[in-house]
Structure formats: C-alpha cells, structure tokens
Write a protein that holds these residues in place. Structure first.
Motif, PDB file in Angstrom:
ATOM      1  N   ILE A 290       0.836  -1.199   0.000  1.00 48.19           N
ATOM      2  CA  ILE A 290       0.000   0.000   0.000  1.00 48.19           C
ATOM      3  C   ILE A 290       0.874   1.253   0.000  1.00 48.19           C
ATOM      4  O   ILE A 290       0.680   2.167  -0.812  1.00 48.19           O
ATOM      5  CB  ILE A 290      -0.948  -0.004   1.219  1.00 48.19           C
ATOM      6  CG1 ILE A 290      -1.932  -1.168   1.115  1.00 48.19           C
ATOM      7  CG2 ILE A 290      -1.694   1.323   1.315  1.00 48.19           C
ATOM      8  CD1 ILE A 290      -2.774  -1.369   2.367  1.00 48.19           C
ATOM      9  N   ALA A 291       1.846   1.279   0.922  1.00 47.42           N
ATOM     10  CA  ALA A 291       2.733   2.452   1.004  1.00 47.42           C
ATOM     11  C   ALA A 291       3.493   2.642  -0.298  1.00 47.42           C
ATOM     12  O   ALA A 291       3.662   3.776  -0.774  1.00 47.42           O
ATOM     13  CB  ALA A 291       3.704   2.283   2.174  1.00 47.42           C
ATOM     14  N   LEU A 292       3.945   1.534  -0.908  1.00 47.38           N
ATOM     15  CA  LEU A 292       4.703   1.641  -2.148  1.00 47.38           C
ATOM     16  C   LEU A 292       3.832   2.171  -3.282  1.00 47.38           C
ATOM     17  O   LEU A 292       4.286   2.979  -4.100  1.00 47.38           O
ATOM     18  CB  LEU A 292       5.292   0.285  -2.533  1.00 47.38           C
ATOM     19  CG  LEU A 292       6.315   0.383  -3.667  1.00 47.38           C
ATOM     20  CD1 LEU A 292       7.691   0.683  -3.095  1.00 47.38           C
ATOM     21  CD2 LEU A 292       6.352  -0.884  -4.487  1.00 47.38           C
ATOM     22  N   SER A 293       2.574   1.728  -3.330  1.00 47.66           N
ATOM     23  CA  SER A 293       1.673   2.190  -4.382  1.00 47.66           C
ATOM     24  C   SER A 293       1.415   3.689  -4.249  1.00 47.66           C
ATOM     25  O   SER A 293       1.394   4.418  -5.259  1.00 47.66           O
ATOM     26  CB  SER A 293       0.349   1.424  -4.304  1.00 47.66           C
ATOM     27  OG  SER A 293      -0.562   1.881  -5.272  1.00 47.66           O
ATOM     28  N   ILE A 294       1.245   4.162  -3.018  1.00 50.59           N
ATOM     29  CA  ILE A 294       1.042   5.602  -2.794  1.00 50.59           C
ATOM     30  C   ILE A 294       2.282   6.379  -3.246  1.00 50.59           C
ATOM     31  O   ILE A 294       2.183   7.413  -3.927  1.00 50.59           O
ATOM     32  CB  ILE A 294       0.745   5.874  -1.308  1.00 50.59           C
ATOM     33  CG1 ILE A 294      -0.592   5.241  -0.905  1.00 50.59           C
ATOM     34  CG2 ILE A 294       0.731   7.375  -1.016  1.00 50.59           C
ATOM     35  CD1 ILE A 294      -0.863   5.252   0.588  1.00 50.59           C
ATOM     36  N   ALA A 295       3.460   5.870  -2.870  1.00 49.67           N
ATOM     37  CA  ALA A 295       4.711   6.536  -3.250  1.00 49.67           C
ATOM     38  C   ALA A 295       4.901   6.534  -4.767  1.00 49.67           C
ATOM     39  O   ALA A 295       5.306   7.547  -5.356  1.00 49.67           O
ATOM     40  CB  ALA A 295       5.884   5.851  -2.563  1.00 49.67           C
ATOM     41  N   ALA A 296       4.615   5.393  -5.411  1.00 54.14           N
ATOM     42  CA  ALA A 296       4.780   5.299  -6.867  1.00 54.14           C
ATOM     43  C   ALA A 296       3.889   6.303  -7.583  1.00 54.14           C
ATOM     44  O   ALA A 296       4.293   6.937  -8.567  1.00 54.14           O
ATOM     45  CB  ALA A 296       4.473   3.878  -7.335  1.00 54.14           C
ATOM     46  N   THR A 297       2.673   6.456  -7.089  1.00 47.81           N
ATOM     47  CA  THR A 297       1.746   7.422  -7.697  1.00 47.81           C
ATOM     48  C   THR A 297       2.308   8.836  -7.610  1.00 47.81           C
ATOM     49  O   THR A 297       2.277   9.600  -8.583  1.00 47.81           O
ATOM     50  CB  THR A 297       0.380   7.340  -7.007  1.00 47.81           C
ATOM     51  OG1 THR A 297      -0.148   6.008  -7.145  1.00 47.81           O
ATOM     52  CG2 THR A 297      -0.594   8.330  -7.627  1.00 47.81           C
ATOM     53  N   GLU A 298       2.861   9.178  -6.436  1.00 43.93           N
ATOM     54  CA  GLU A 298       3.427  10.518  -6.279  1.00 43.93           C
ATOM     55  C   GLU A 298       4.648  10.718  -7.167  1.00 43.93           C
ATOM     56  O   GLU A 298       4.886  11.812  -7.690  1.00 43.93           O
ATOM     57  CB  GLU A 298       3.805  10.757  -4.814  1.00 43.93           C
ATOM     58  CG  GLU A 298       4.311  12.175  -4.559  1.00 43.93           C
ATOM     59  CD  GLU A 298       4.528  12.481  -3.092  1.00 43.93           C
ATOM     60  OE1 GLU A 298       5.285  13.428  -2.785  1.00 43.93           O
ATOM     61  OE2 GLU A 298       3.964  11.766  -2.239  1.00 43.93           O
ATOM     62  N   LEU A 299       5.413   9.647  -7.374  1.00 46.41           N
ATOM     63  CA  LEU A 299       6.624   9.732  -8.193  1.00 46.41           C
ATOM     64  C   LEU A 299       6.329   9.624  -9.690  1.00 46.41           C
ATOM     65  O   LEU A 299       7.224   9.806 -10.521  1.00 46.41           O
ATOM     66  CB  LEU A 299       7.599   8.619  -7.792  1.00 46.41           C
ATOM     67  CG  LEU A 299       8.250   8.754  -6.411  1.00 46.41           C
ATOM     68  CD1 LEU A 299       8.851   7.414  -5.976  1.00 46.41           C
ATOM     69  CD2 LEU A 299       9.323   9.842  -6.428  1.00 46.41           C
ATOM     70  N   GLY A 300       5.087   9.298 -10.040  1.00 49.00           N
ATOM     71  CA  GLY A 300       4.734   9.137 -11.446  1.00 49.00           C
ATOM     72  C   GLY A 300       5.257   7.840 -12.041  1.00 49.00           C
ATOM     73  O   GLY A 300       5.463   7.765 -13.260  1.00 49.00           O
ATOM     74  N   LEU A 301       5.449   6.821 -11.202  1.00 47.92           N
ATOM     75  CA  LEU A 301       5.952   5.529 -11.665  1.00 47.92           C
ATOM     76  C   LEU A 301       4.813   4.520 -11.749  1.00 47.92           C
ATOM     77  O   LEU A 301       3.815   4.636 -11.020  1.00 47.92           O
ATOM     78  CB  LEU A 301       7.040   5.020 -10.712  1.00 47.92           C
ATOM     79  CG  LEU A 301       8.315   5.870 -10.664  1.00 47.92           C
ATOM     80  CD1 LEU A 301       9.233   5.388  -9.544  1.00 47.92           C
ATOM     81  CD2 LEU A 301       9.042   5.828 -12.000  1.00 47.92           C
ATOM     82  N   PRO A 302       4.930   3.507 -12.608  1.00 51.43           N
ATOM     83  CA  PRO A 302       3.843   2.538 -12.782  1.00 51.43           C
ATOM     84  C   PRO A 302       3.517   1.809 -11.480  1.00 51.43           C
ATOM     85  O   PRO A 302       4.413   1.419 -10.723  1.00 51.43           O
ATOM     86  CB  PRO A 302       4.407   1.556 -13.824  1.00 51.43           C
ATOM     87  CG  PRO A 302       5.486   2.307 -14.524  1.00 51.43           C
ATOM     88  CD  PRO A 302       6.067   3.243 -13.509  1.00 51.43           C
ATOM     89  N   THR A 303       2.234   1.623 -11.223  1.00 45.77           N
ATOM     90  CA  THR A 303       1.776   0.874 -10.054  1.00 45.77           C
ATOM     91  C   THR A 303       0.359   0.394 -10.308  1.00 45.77           C
ATOM     92  O   THR A 303      -0.316   0.870 -11.232  1.00 45.77           O
ATOM     93  CB  THR A 303       1.819   1.741  -8.777  1.00 45.77           C
ATOM     94  OG1 THR A 303       1.456   0.935  -7.645  1.00 45.77           O
ATOM     95  CG2 THR A 303       0.872   2.920  -8.881  1.00 45.77           C
ATOM     96  N   GLU A 304      -0.088  -0.540  -9.504  1.00 44.56           N
ATOM     97  CA  GLU A 304      -1.484  -0.956  -9.524  1.00 44.56           C
ATOM     98  C   GLU A 304      -2.266  -0.087  -8.536  1.00 44.56           C
ATOM     99  O   GLU A 304      -1.674   0.570  -7.672  1.00 44.56           O
ATOM    100  CB  GLU A 304      -1.587  -2.442  -9.173  1.00 44.56           C
ATOM    101  CG  GLU A 304      -0.897  -3.353 -10.164  1.00 44.56           C
ATOM    102  CD  GLU A 304      -1.426  -3.183 -11.583  1.00 44.56           C
ATOM    103  OE1 GLU A 304      -2.568  -3.578 -11.845  1.00 44.56           O
ATOM    104  OE2 GLU A 304      -0.689  -2.623 -12.433  1.00 44.56           O
ATOM    105  N   PRO A 305      -3.600  -0.075  -8.628  1.00 48.75           N
ATOM    106  CA  PRO A 305      -4.384   0.820  -7.767  1.00 48.75           C
ATOM    107  C   PRO A 305      -4.146   0.564  -6.282  1.00 48.75           C
ATOM    108  O   PRO A 305      -4.144  -0.590  -5.830  1.00 48.75           O
ATOM    109  CB  PRO A 305      -5.835   0.498  -8.155  1.00 48.75           C
ATOM    110  CG  PRO A 305      -5.760  -0.093  -9.522  1.00 48.75           C
ATOM    111  CD  PRO A 305      -4.460  -0.832  -9.569  1.00 48.75           C
ATOM    112  N   THR A 306      -3.966   1.630  -5.527  1.00 54.56           N
ATOM    113  CA  THR A 306      -3.797   1.496  -4.081  1.00 54.56           C
ATOM    114  C   THR A 306      -5.002   0.803  -3.461  1.00 54.56           C
ATOM    115  O   THR A 306      -4.875  -0.011  -2.543  1.00 54.56           O
ATOM    116  CB  THR A 306      -3.593   2.888  -3.447  1.00 54.56           C
ATOM    117  OG1 THR A 306      -2.457   3.516  -4.041  1.00 54.56           O
ATOM    118  CG2 THR A 306      -3.386   2.775  -1.948  1.00 54.56           C
ATOM    119  N   SER A 307      -6.192   1.097  -3.972  1.00 51.67           N
ATOM    120  CA  SER A 307      -7.417   0.486  -3.448  1.00 51.67           C
ATOM    121  C   SER A 307      -7.393  -1.035  -3.588  1.00 51.67           C
ATOM    122  O   SER A 307      -7.934  -1.757  -2.732  1.00 51.67           O
ATOM    123  CB  SER A 307      -8.636   1.058  -4.163  1.00 51.67           C
ATOM    124  OG  SER A 307      -8.555   0.814  -5.563  1.00 51.67           O
ATOM    125  N   ALA A 308      -6.772  -1.546  -4.661  1.00 50.65           N
ATOM    126  CA  ALA A 308      -6.683  -2.999  -4.854  1.00 50.65           C
ATOM    127  C   ALA A 308      -5.787  -3.625  -3.799  1.00 50.65           C
ATOM    128  O   ALA A 308      -6.105  -4.672  -3.231  1.00 50.65           O
ATOM    129  CB  ALA A 308      -6.150  -3.305  -6.257  1.00 50.65           C
TER     130      ALA A 308
END
Length: 648
Positions: A290-308
C-alpha cells in the motif's frame, strides 16, 4: 568438420582429442540455431593434467596446421574453462558431446542465462553454462558448415554438455533428443532489438541472508541476467549495504520502515535521493504494497491501484469483497462479544487480517476454543486485528496468475497437502504442494474463472498474483495411501451444490522461493524475471518469460516444507547439520529425484515451539518424478521419513 585439439605441456608428451562438429538444420521461424560438437580422446600420457601451469591448447586441421587457442578466442570468460573441462571429461570410455546454442535473429539477448535457466533437470545433461552477457547484442548471422570452431563458441549464448555416453550412435541419438527439447523449452523470441539497461528501485523488506532461505538469490540473480540495475531501499545496516553482496545492487539507500502515515513520504524522499533515472519501483512484501503504491503514484511511476492493495493485503476486507459472512475483532473481548451476539458459521477460521506465513491461523469448533485462541492474536508481527469466518474444508490449492494488460498470460495450480490442523493439531503451516493439480478439470476451471474475475474487479491489470483457495463442495477429497502419501480421490459423500471457489487470499507477488523454484523447473516460467519485466512494462520480455514449456510440465513435482517438531520439554535448539544435503549424499536413490533443497538452520540455532503459532520452517526440498504423481508423493513420503533431525 573434423579437427584435433592438442594440449601441449612445457615438458613431456602432448595429449590430443579428435573434434568434429556439424550445424543442425533449422526452420526459418525458429528462435535459435545450434551446433553439435563431439570430442573423442586420441592420445593422453599417464597423469596428464590440462590445468597444469604452462599447458597450451592448439587447434590442428586435417592438414596438420596448428593455431593456438587463447581464452579470448572463445569469447565469454567461462568458454575456455568449459572446453578444458570437457576435454578432461573425455576419456577412454567413449565420446563426449556438447551442443552450442545461439539466437537465430539479430537483437539483444532477453536474459544472459536463458539456456541454463530453461534446460534444468534433464537427466542426460551433465552441465549447462551461459556464454552470453546481459543484454548482449547477437548478430543473428547464420552458422554454416564453414563456420570455424572458435567462432561457434564466441557467437554462442550458451552450451550444454551431455553425460558420459558409451558409443557414438547413442551420442547422436541423445543430441537429437536434446534438439527436440530446445524446441520444447526455449521461448520466442530469444532476442529483442534495442534492449537497454533499466533501473528499478526495490523496497527490500527481508533481512534473511541468502544462504538461510528467502528469495534474494533468485530475485537479484534474475535482475542481473536481465541487465536491470537495482537501487535498494532497506534498513540501516542491512547485509546488502556491505561489500559482500554489493554486486547485486547499483546503490543502497537506508530507510526507516513502518506502517505510519509518513512511510510513503519516506519512500518518495529516498527515491529522490538517488542521482539517476528510475524506471520503476517494486516490493515483494505484502505489508508494504500500500505504502509503495502511494509513493509510486506521487513519483509518477507505474503501479497498480492502491485500493486494490488495500483489499488484497487485508484478509477481512478480502473475505468481505468475496461476499462472505465474516467478522473482524481486535481483542479477545471483541471476539467473545461477536460469538455471543452473532450466529457464527461453525467451524470457523481465526487469523490475523494482515498475517503471513500461515502464522496464528486456527480452526475453531466452538466458543470455548475461540476464547482460548483469541487471546493469542495480539501480535507485534501481524497487528491486532483478526478475521473470523467460516472454515471451508474443501481441497486447498495454490493458484498463481501472470496478468499483463489485464490478460492472463500464464497460470498454474498446485494441490496443498492437508494441513496438520485438519488432522487434529492447531497448525496451518504448509506441508507439501504437488503440481500439476489433480483436481477435476471442471473444478480447475471454476477456480481460474472465479479468481480471474476477482482480480479484474479489484483493478489488478499487471502483476503476478499468488492466490490460495479451496474448492467448496468439491467432488474429491484427500486420503492417505499405504505409504502415508496423500492422494485426491472421489468424495465419499456428495453435495447437492456444485463446486465453487473459496478464495482464501491474494498475495500481489510471486510465491515464496521454493514455490517459485518448483514452478520454474516444472513449467519453465521464472516468476522473478516476469515480475521485473512487468514493472518495466517490457512487453516482449513479459510475454517471452511467461511461455511455459510447449509440451507442458516436464514432470510431477512436490514441494516439501519441513517444520520444526519437538517436545515442549526441549529448548528448541537445532543439533543437526545441513540435513537436506546429508540426505542427498546418504540416499542417492532419493537424491536423484531432488531438484533443489536448503536447510535454513545451523547447529546451535534456537526456534520457538510450534504451539506458539510462529512460522518454524527449518528446511525445504523440491522433489520430482517423471513416472507418475503417485510416485512423486511416495518419494516425498520417503524423504520426510529419512530426514535426520535432532533438537535439544
């Protein structure tokens, strides 16, 4: 073509070997081309040693012309050593044969060790060696009858040496079988034009040393072979920060781990500390997704949805997402209140919402048992919340999916041996997992279709998903054979309801080390290489690495998990050595069926008693049989019986 290889010492008589080679015909659409080289000893003085100082190696033509072979002439640093080993192994018993393999097309190699990686556990192969460098550019130039000996080596991606075979006729037959296996096993394509080094930031959550278990060697080794640089984020003082394993990472950035609201911001800050381009960010630890997905979104890097990730990494939310009647508690008092006010679907399962390793998982049949286990659930390892839900007693499976752009590229199912808790104890730790599954085809389809829909509803479109599930109202059940091996047989009583999928959990990562290893050797699919390629959205390599062997699984396989078992009167001190290696040496008849193994413990190590609910795995062995599923399960039963483990 026919030549001689001559080894000339500083003093004394020289040794020689006849060497002949031919280019194997191939189809235009084939991803590889190969050359067969056969060595036969012509002469060798007594006690001749190729590795003695001063020995020079020459290639002699039919006309007697000699040219000296230098290590650089053969390309890869290991090529010359492989040649010397092969000459030493070629004695009076008969010829020795090798097969050189190279891509048929022009481009960069998809992984440097693709030949040994896909050619594992063939009984007639003595050794495979990679000659390619990561991302090496291959010309795709056609090998012909006039291609020189040194050029074949220098332009090869890898080499395979057959075991000692007594006659030339049998050698030729074995080389033909090997050629067909290359067609079966090597993926398409072997090269992709324009591949370049990429960089992934990896959030490393494990402090387990590579020689004590874990997935480090496989994960970092895959990255190295793919030409991917890893920037490691880990705690200060982690073993990757030192020099011994520095070759596995491009940079090391210390970070404070935690489950606080500021953890994603610390990840972002750590990534921005790195002075270089970053193409992706990744972790294989569920609790940090979860933390990594939030960070990836802020960094503009590919990730799956945090909600998932929020649903998949919480067992209560996952159960509710599947529409099941379940409850969540954070204390024994809350659990008892639920039991007194709700109509619980006995028997029930009680387990941490964010648990791992099958720790603190209990089957509970009545309110008295619930009172006994609920007080044990407050764990610093797993958090305070635990889920209470119905216990499904159907056959359990591991089912893994490779998903890319929302499509399933590969999946496989393994049958989980009944847990000891199903035999009356209180442990749900893994015991064995046999693949491929023996569930009826319709029930396999029910699992696949149902879980695939769940992954899609969650929003997962790219990744590897290690799922655990049971088949509710299955038509089969587990029973023990005379050798105490488990087998799936038709159920003694039939349900009026059709079989359905009971999804236990989705882990958004590959399965653990030995589980991924056995899938790689059985099917050819290396989940670590697939995962790294997915995170970079490297479509060509994702699809290549997701291709299983064309003929299906190469054998029946069983993963054996060995957990600690000792009386409470003992202190739980390991008094044995490397018990798996000792077994392989003592029982070669069993050892020939063991693909990989590891003893996690060392003499003097201490461990908690299994009754604490803490994971107490001490070793694993991956065993196989080409004969039958029943045979591999008999082998597994014999292996368990033969392991010699002592505790004090």
């Amino acid at each position: 073509m026919a030549y001689k290889v001559v080894a000339k010492p500083v003093d004394g008589s020289e040794a020689s070997w006849t060497v002949s080679w031919k280019i194997v015909g191939h189809e235009s659409k084939q991803s590889f081309q190969s050359a067969d080289i056969t060595f036969e000893q012509s002469s060798a003085p007594v006690d001749f040693a190729l590795h003695d100082a001063g020995v020079r190696v020459f290639l002699e033509s039919a006309k007697g012309d000699r040219s000296e072979l230098q290590p650089a002439d053969l390309g890869h640093p290991q090529a010359f050593e492989f040649l010397l080993e092969t000459l030493e192994a070629t004695g009076e018993k008969g010829p020795r044969a090798i097969k050189l393999v190279t891509p048929h097309d022009k481009g960069n190699i998809i992984r440097s060790d693709i030949v040994p990686q896909r050619m594992q556990d063939l009984e007639y192969i003595e050794k495979t060696t990679a000659f390619a460098q990561p991302l090496q550019l291959f010309s795709g130039e056609e090998w012909t009858a006039s291609t020189e000996f040194a050029t074949l080596f220098k332009s090869s991606a890898g080499v395979i040496r057959l075991r000692d075979i007594p006659t030339t006729q049998i050698t030729d037959a074995a080389l033909q079988v090997l050629e067909s296996e290359l067609h079966n096993r090597l993926p398409t394509p072997l090269v992709v034009a324009g591949l370049k080094r990429r960089t992934i930031v990896f959030l490393e959550g494990s402090e387990v040393l590579p020689n004590r278990g874990g997935c480090a060697a496989r994960f970092y080794g895959a990255a190295e072979s793919l030409g991917i640089d890893l920037v490691v984020l880990a705690v200060e003082g982690h073993w990757l920060q030192g020099s011994e394993y520095a070759h596995w990472r491009k940079a090391f950035i210390p970070i404070e781990f935690g489950f606080d609201a500021d953890f994603p911001s610390r990840i972002v800050a750590a990534v921005r500390q790195y002075d270089g381009p970053v193409d992706g960010i990744l972790t294989i630890f569920d609790s940090y997704q979860i933390a990594l997905s939030i960070a990836a979104t802020e960094l503009g890097l590919p990730t799956e949805p945090t909600s998932a990730y929020e649903v998949a990494t919480d067992k209560y939310k996952m159960s509710a997402f599947e529409g099941r009647k379940s409850f969540v508690a954070a204390s024994a008092e809350e659990a008892m209140k639920i039991a007194q006010t709700e109509d619980l679907p006995w028997p029930i399962i009680v387990k941490p919402c964010r648990g791992f390793g099958s720790e603190l998982v209990f089957r509970v049949d009545n309110i008295e048992q619930l009172a006994a286990v609920a007080g044990r659930m407050n764990s610093a390892r797993h958090g305070t919340e635990f889920v209470i839900e119905h216990y499904c007693d159907g056959p359990e499976v591991d089912i893994n999916f490779v998903v890319y752009d929302g499509k399933i590229l590969f999946h496989e199912i393994g049958d989980e041996d009944p847990k000891s808790a199903e035999d009356g104890s209180d442990s749900f730790h893994e015991r064995d997992c046999c693949s491929p599954t023996e569930l009826p085809k319709p029930e396999q389809a029910v699992l696949h279709d149902s879980i695939a829909k769940t992954l899609n509803r969650l929003g997962f479109r790219n990744g590897i998903y290690h799922c655990e599930a049971r088949v509710d109202d299955s038509t089969v059940e587990w029973r023990r054979t005379e050798s105490n091996a488990p087998e799936l047989v038709p159920r003694s009583t039939h349900s009026s309801r059709p079989p359905s999928s009971w999804l236990i959990e989705i882990n958004p990562r590959p399965p653990g080390c030995n589980s991924s290893d056995v899938i790689e050797t059985t099917w050819g699919v290396d989940y670590w290489a697939v995962l790294l390629s997915i995170r970079l959205h490297d479509s060509d390599r994702v699809r290549a690495f997701s291709q299983p062997y064309r003929n299906g699984p190469q054998y029946f396989a069983d993963m054996i998990f060995i957990s600690a078992a000792f009386d409470k009167s003992k202190n739980g001190v390991w008094e044995s050595g490397e018990v798996t290696e000792e077994l392989v040496q003592r029982r070669p008849d069993l050892g020939r069926h063991i693909s990989k193994h590891l003893t996690f413990m060392r003499k003097g190590d201490s461990m908690p008693h299994p009754s604490t609910g803490v994971n107490t795995f001490v070793a694993y062995l991956n065993v196989f049989s080409r004969r039958s599923r029943a045979h591999v399960l008999d082998i597994a039963a014999a292996v368990r019986k033969e392991l010699r483990i002592e505790y004090s």
